[in-house]
Design an enzyme around this catalytic site. Structure first.
Site, PDB file in Angstrom:
ATOM      1  CD  GLU A 113      -3.051  -1.062   2.201  1.00 49.59           C
ATOM      2  OE1 GLU A 113      -2.770  -0.454   3.252  1.00 49.59           O
ATOM      3  OE2 GLU A 113      -4.090  -1.728   2.068  1.00 49.59           O
ATOM      4  CG  HIS A 230      -9.019   6.337   1.849  1.00 52.78           C
ATOM      5  ND1 HIS A 230      -8.868   6.180   0.492  1.00 52.78           N
ATOM      6  CD2 HIS A 230      -8.474   5.232   2.417  1.00 52.78           C
ATOM      7  CE1 HIS A 230      -8.261   5.016   0.251  1.00 52.78           C
ATOM      8  NE2 HIS A 230      -8.014   4.424   1.406  1.00 52.78           N
ATOM      9  NE  ARG A 276      -4.866   5.884   3.357  1.00 54.15           N
ATOM     10  CZ  ARG A 276      -5.284   4.900   4.131  1.00 54.15           C
ATOM     11  NH1 ARG A 276      -5.879   5.177   5.278  1.00 54.15           N
ATOM     12  NH2 ARG A 276      -5.126   3.655   3.784  1.00 54.15           N
ATOM     13  CG  HIS A 337     -10.216   6.285   5.925  1.00 54.04           C
ATOM     14  ND1 HIS A 337     -11.161   5.340   5.609  1.00 54.04           N
ATOM     15  CD2 HIS A 337      -9.050   5.596   6.132  1.00 54.04           C
ATOM     16  CE1 HIS A 337     -10.603   4.137   5.620  1.00 54.04           C
ATOM     17  NE2 HIS A 337      -9.327   4.263   5.952  1.00 54.04           N
ATOM     18  NE  ARG A 372      -4.996   4.875   9.908  1.00 56.78           N
ATOM     19  CZ  ARG A 372      -5.466   3.948   9.068  1.00 56.78           C
ATOM     20  NH1 ARG A 372      -4.922   2.748   9.035  1.00 56.78           N
ATOM     21  NH2 ARG A 372      -6.466   4.226   8.269  1.00 56.78           N
ATOM     22  CB  SER A 377      -5.765   1.501  11.930  1.00 56.23           C
ATOM     23  OG  SER A 377      -6.826   1.383  12.818  1.00 56.23           O
TER      24      SER A 377
HETATM   25  P1  FAD Z   1     -14.516   0.187  15.744  1.00 62.63           P
HETATM   26  O1  FAD Z   1     -14.272  -1.004  14.924  1.00 62.63           O
HETATM   27  O2  FAD Z   1     -15.100   1.358  15.061  1.00 62.63           O
HETATM   28  O3  FAD Z   1     -15.477  -0.225  16.944  1.00 62.63           O
HETATM   29  C1  FAD Z   1     -15.989   0.734  17.834  1.00 62.63           C
HETATM   30  C2  FAD Z   1     -17.074   0.074  18.668  1.00 62.63           C
HETATM   31  O4  FAD Z   1     -17.463   0.918  19.739  1.00 62.63           O
HETATM   32  C3  FAD Z   1     -18.341  -0.226  17.894  1.00 62.63           C
HETATM   33  O5  FAD Z   1     -18.794  -1.500  18.260  1.00 62.63           O
HETATM   34  C4  FAD Z   1     -19.315   0.850  18.386  1.00 62.63           C
HETATM   35  O6  FAD Z   1     -20.653   0.486  18.287  1.00 62.63           O
HETATM   36  C5  FAD Z   1     -18.878   0.971  19.831  1.00 62.63           C
HETATM   37  N1  FAD Z   1     -19.228   2.235  20.491  1.00 62.63           N
HETATM   38  C6  FAD Z   1     -18.938   3.495  20.090  1.00 62.63           C
HETATM   39  N2  FAD Z   1     -19.399   4.383  21.005  1.00 62.63           N
HETATM   40  C7  FAD Z   1     -19.986   3.668  21.990  1.00 62.63           C
HETATM   41  C8  FAD Z   1     -20.641   4.007  23.202  1.00 62.63           C
HETATM   42  N3  FAD Z   1     -20.817   5.284  23.594  1.00 62.63           N
HETATM   43  N4  FAD Z   1     -21.105   3.011  23.980  1.00 62.63           N
HETATM   44  C9  FAD Z   1     -20.982   1.725  23.605  1.00 62.63           C
HETATM   45  N5  FAD Z   1     -20.370   1.339  22.464  1.00 62.63           N
HETATM   46  C10 FAD Z   1     -19.877   2.300  21.678  1.00 62.63           C
HETATM   47  N6  FAD Z   1      -7.364   0.035   9.069  1.00 62.63           N
HETATM   48  C11 FAD Z   1      -6.367  -0.830   8.750  1.00 62.63           C
HETATM   49  O7  FAD Z   1      -5.419  -0.989   9.520  1.00 62.63           O
HETATM   50  N7  FAD Z   1      -6.444  -1.526   7.582  1.00 62.63           N
HETATM   51  C12 FAD Z   1      -7.458  -1.391   6.695  1.00 62.63           C
HETATM   52  O8  FAD Z   1      -7.490  -2.049   5.662  1.00 62.63           O
HETATM   53  C13 FAD Z   1      -8.492  -0.477   7.010  1.00 62.63           C
HETATM   54  N8  FAD Z   1      -9.525  -0.277   6.156  1.00 62.63           N
HETATM   55  C14 FAD Z   1     -10.557   0.537   6.534  1.00 62.63           C
HETATM   56  C15 FAD Z   1     -11.659   0.669   5.698  1.00 62.63           C
HETATM   57  C16 FAD Z   1     -12.756   1.425   6.095  1.00 62.63           C
HETATM   58  C17 FAD Z   1     -13.940   1.566   5.183  1.00 62.63           C
HETATM   59  C18 FAD Z   1     -12.723   2.077   7.351  1.00 62.63           C
HETATM   60  C19 FAD Z   1     -13.900   2.898   7.799  1.00 62.63           C
HETATM   61  C20 FAD Z   1     -11.614   1.970   8.174  1.00 62.63           C
HETATM   62  C21 FAD Z   1     -10.524   1.201   7.780  1.00 62.63           C
HETATM   63  N9  FAD Z   1      -9.412   1.068   8.594  1.00 62.63           N
HETATM   64  C22 FAD Z   1      -8.410   0.210   8.243  1.00 62.63           C
HETATM   65  C23 FAD Z   1      -9.395   1.645   9.931  1.00 62.63           C
HETATM   66  C24 FAD Z   1      -9.784   0.544  10.931  1.00 62.63           C
HETATM   67  O9  FAD Z   1     -10.790  -0.263  10.377  1.00 62.63           O
HETATM   68  C25 FAD Z   1     -10.292   1.125  12.220  1.00 62.63           C
HETATM   69  O10 FAD Z   1      -9.405   2.089  12.684  1.00 62.63           O
HETATM   70  C26 FAD Z   1     -10.404   0.035  13.271  1.00 62.63           C
HETATM   71  O11 FAD Z   1     -11.230  -0.998  12.782  1.00 62.63           O
HETATM   72  C27 FAD Z   1     -10.953   0.609  14.544  1.00 62.63           C
HETATM   73  O12 FAD Z   1     -11.241  -0.439  15.411  1.00 62.63           O
HETATM   74  P2  FAD Z   1     -11.855  -0.095  16.828  1.00 62.63           P
HETATM   75  O13 FAD Z   1     -12.165  -1.400  17.472  1.00 62.63           O
HETATM   76  O14 FAD Z   1     -11.001   0.873  17.519  1.00 62.63           O
HETATM   77  O15 FAD Z   1     -13.220   0.690  16.492  1.00 62.63           O
HETATM   78  C1  SIN Z   2      -7.609   0.891   2.553  1.00 63.05           C
HETATM   79  O1  SIN Z   2      -7.846  -0.282   2.285  1.00 63.05           O
HETATM   80  O2  SIN Z   2      -7.292   1.744   1.726  1.00 63.05           O
HETATM   81  C2  SIN Z   2      -7.717   1.340   3.956  1.00 63.05           C
HETATM   82  C3  SIN Z   2      -6.496   0.985   4.639  1.00 63.05           C
HETATM   83  C4  SIN Z   2      -6.386   1.762   5.907  1.00 63.05           C
HETATM   84  O3  SIN Z   2      -7.201   2.646   6.185  1.00 63.05           O
HETATM   85  O4  SIN Z   2      -5.443   1.485   6.629  1.00 63.05           O
END
Ligand code: FAD
Ligand code: SIN
Length: 516
Positions: A113, A230, A276, A337, A372, A377
């Site tokens: 990437e 993004h 990015r 993003h 980032r 992430s």
């Molecule tokens: P999340 O997965 O967002 O989970 C947060 C949780 O908290 C959810 O269950 C939500 O309901 C809960 N929550 C929120 N507020 C409250 C509250 N007040 N009370 C109770 N529950 C609550 N990163 C990479 O490293 N590689 C990738 O390929 C990549 N692709 C991505 C593609 C997309 C489309 C997106 C949007 C992001 C991508 N990212 C990627 C970033 C990565 O997916 C996220 O940073 C990561 O999944 C975050 O994980 P998390 O568990 O911290 O939060």
């Molecule tokens: C992507 O697949 O472009 C997202 C990857 C990332 O947010 O780390």
């Protein structure tokens, strides 16, 4: 629910919440509180994959250098060392848990990437990495006896006494009641705040709740001006942005403007594979130059089978909207993003409040700096969650005080402020997009600051989930705007037309703490 005291309370059920719960259950009782169903999160949309320096010719040192370079001078070197040195072991943990990473020639397949000097991104289901991880972890959580799950339960407050976290208050959306839970270890895993912006790749849950709760509880919030945009989210009329993974460019996809010109080499020698923030700004500049609201990704020169097997989700999504990407160009534009800033933690996920930890996108460990590196992430979550559980085992005395009975039991309140929540939300999202998006200026930020301050004054007492979320978003929006105003330079994802260059003076962080 009979028991409302737990050894660990985890708020959120993305990769951070689920993985932390699976580690914590070995040490004690765990409660997961999540505001939607268990699988509602950003995690399940992750496409590109997860970065780990495990390939031939790669090393922790190389991954460290790439991460530091992308972070534009604001990464915490110690945190990046930890990330890159512990990444390989955490991949082994995921494989043990059953995450089905894609393989090639009998070993895990690695892709490249932007801004990674070598291929180091593991993926699953082609471009369904997040979904495969979420399904695997939630299955393991469901099978665990030591984990209690409260779905549709939104954390509304972190209870703190003498700078020690004691428990949380949560709003049960199904009964309309507020409930107290008690624990010596509270782990915020609530994800980011992408929904602050009109155009975003994030799903509806990404409202920055954890940042607002932590701020109100007295935790330090840092780097809020750094929101990652993004460059390539699909623009189909009437359809919310859908991510076209950076891995598409990693596999050879090219960016063209509305006239068919491949424009990124005009902006940087690294062209489509520059960091990015640079690609996002190049894209915006080219859209402006050509008077268009989009550019295009071209993959028509790639082998059809590569596209359909590496990117089945993207291929199907576009197909469902009438575009065969093996033959036609994909219309894209930047979208919010990722939230680089958040609740400030040390290398063990500890905040400045004893017993309060943060991991995942809600946290700011210092790994990402001002921008980032792609796919860092998901890895950051694994590395720092593990360290949190190691550290919080020290908190394992029996939870103190007794939870109060439902604070107001099944007493449905009504929104008496007259605020039209959906309308205010959409204005907020437009405001942030227009005034604090990819390109910022003092004039616009000042305007947004005044508007948000006046909205903040009129917020009443929330009565349901959308209202709680709106209040959180107004607060987090203010932190973002104020930080963006204070930082009078351009660095990483923060770009100001009135201060277009980075400044030596600003090689530092902006930290907010609620004195009340
Ligand atoms: P999340 O997965 O967002 O989970 C947060 C949780 O908290 C959810 O269950 C939500 O309901 C809960 N929550 C929120 N507020 C409250 C509250 N007040 N009370 C109770 N529950 C609550 N990163 C990479 O490293 N590689 C990738 O390929 C990549 N692709 C991505 C593609 C997309 C489309 C997106 C949007 C992001 C991508 N990212 C990627 C970033 C990565 O997916 C996220 O940073 C990561 O999944 C975050 O994980 P998390 O568990 O911290 O939060
Ligand atoms: C992507 O697949 O472009 C997202 C990857 C990332 O947010 O780390």
């Amino acid at each position: 629910m009979a028991n409302r005291k737990f050894d660990f309370i985890i708020i959120g059920s993305g990769i951070a919440g689920l993985y932390t719960a699976l580690l914590a259950k070995e040490a004690g009782s765990v409660l997961i509180v999540t505001k939607g169903s268990l699988d509602e999160c950003n995690t399940k949309y992750a496409q590109g994959g997860i970065a780990a320096p495990i390939g031939h010719g790669d090393s922790a040192e190389l991954h460290y250098q790439d991460t530091m370079a992308a972070g534009a001078g604001l990464c915490d070197p110690e945190a990046v060392r930890i990330l890159t040195e512990e990444a390989g072991d955490r991949i082994a943990d995921l494989i043990d848990l059953g995450v089905p990473f894609d393989t090639q020639f009998g070993t895990v397949a690695l892709t490249r990437e932007a801004a990674h000097t070598v291929p180091r991104i593991l993926h699953a289901g082609g471009d369904a990495t997040g979904e495969r991880i979420e399904v695997t972890l939630s299955r393991a959580v469901h099978e665990s006896r030591n984990i209690t799950i409260m779905e549709h339960c939104l954390a509304t407050e972190i209870m703190v006494q003498d700078n020690v976290a004691k428990g949380i208050v949560a709003f049960d959306s199904q009964t309309g009641s507020l409930i107290e839970f008690i624990s010596p270890s509270i782990i915020l895993a609530t994800g980011g705040a992408g929904r602050l912006f009109k155009l975003t790749t994030n799903p509806e849950i990404a409202t920055g709740d954890g940042i607002a709760l932590a701020y109100k509880a007295g935790a330090e919030i840092v780097d809020m001006e750094f929101i990652q945009f993004h460059p390539t989210a699909v623009r189909f009329p009437g359809i919310p942005p859908f991510l076209i993974s950076e891995a598409v460019r990693g596999e050879g996809g090219l960016l063209r403007d509305v006239e068919g010109h491949r424009f990124m080499p005009d902006y940087t020698p690294d062209a489509e594979l520059a960091p990015r923030d640079i690609v996002a700004r190049g894209t915006v500049a080219q859209m402006k130059k050509t008077g268009s609201d989009r550019v295009f990704i071209d993959v028509t020169h790639l082998v059809r089978k590569t596209i359909t097997t590496r990117f089945p989700t993207i291929y199907r999504f576009c197909q469902d909207h009438g575009l065969d990407i093996t033959k036609g160009l994909i219309p894209v534009a930047p979208a919010a993003h990722y939230t680089m800033g958040g609740v400030r933690t040390n290398a063990y996920g500890e905040t400045n409040i004893a017993g309060l930890f943060a991991c995942g996108e809600v946290a700011c460990t210092g790994v990402h700096g001002a921008n980032r590196l792609a796919s860092n992430s998901l890895m950051e979550v694994l590395v720092f969650s593990k360290r949190i559980i190691e550290r919080s085992k020290g908190n394992m005395k029996s939870p103190g005080s007794t939870p109060k009975d439902d604070i107001y039991s099944k007493l449905k309140k009504h929104n008496t402020t007259g605020i039209d929540i959906p309308l205010r939300l959409s204005r907020l999202q437009s405001l942030l997009w227009d005034d604090a998006g990819v390109v910022r200026s003092k004039e616009k930020l000042d305007e947004a600051s005044l508007t948000l301050a006046s909205w903040y004054e009129t917020l009443g007492t929330p009565t349901d989930r959308p209202y709680y979320e709106l209040c959180n978003m107004v607060l987090v929006g203010r932190l973002l705007i104020e930080a963006a105003l204070i930082r009078e330079e351009s660095r990483g994802a923060h770009f100001r037309t009135d201060f277009p260059e980075p400044s030596h003076e600003w090689e530092k962080h902006i930290v907010f703490r609620n004195k009340d």
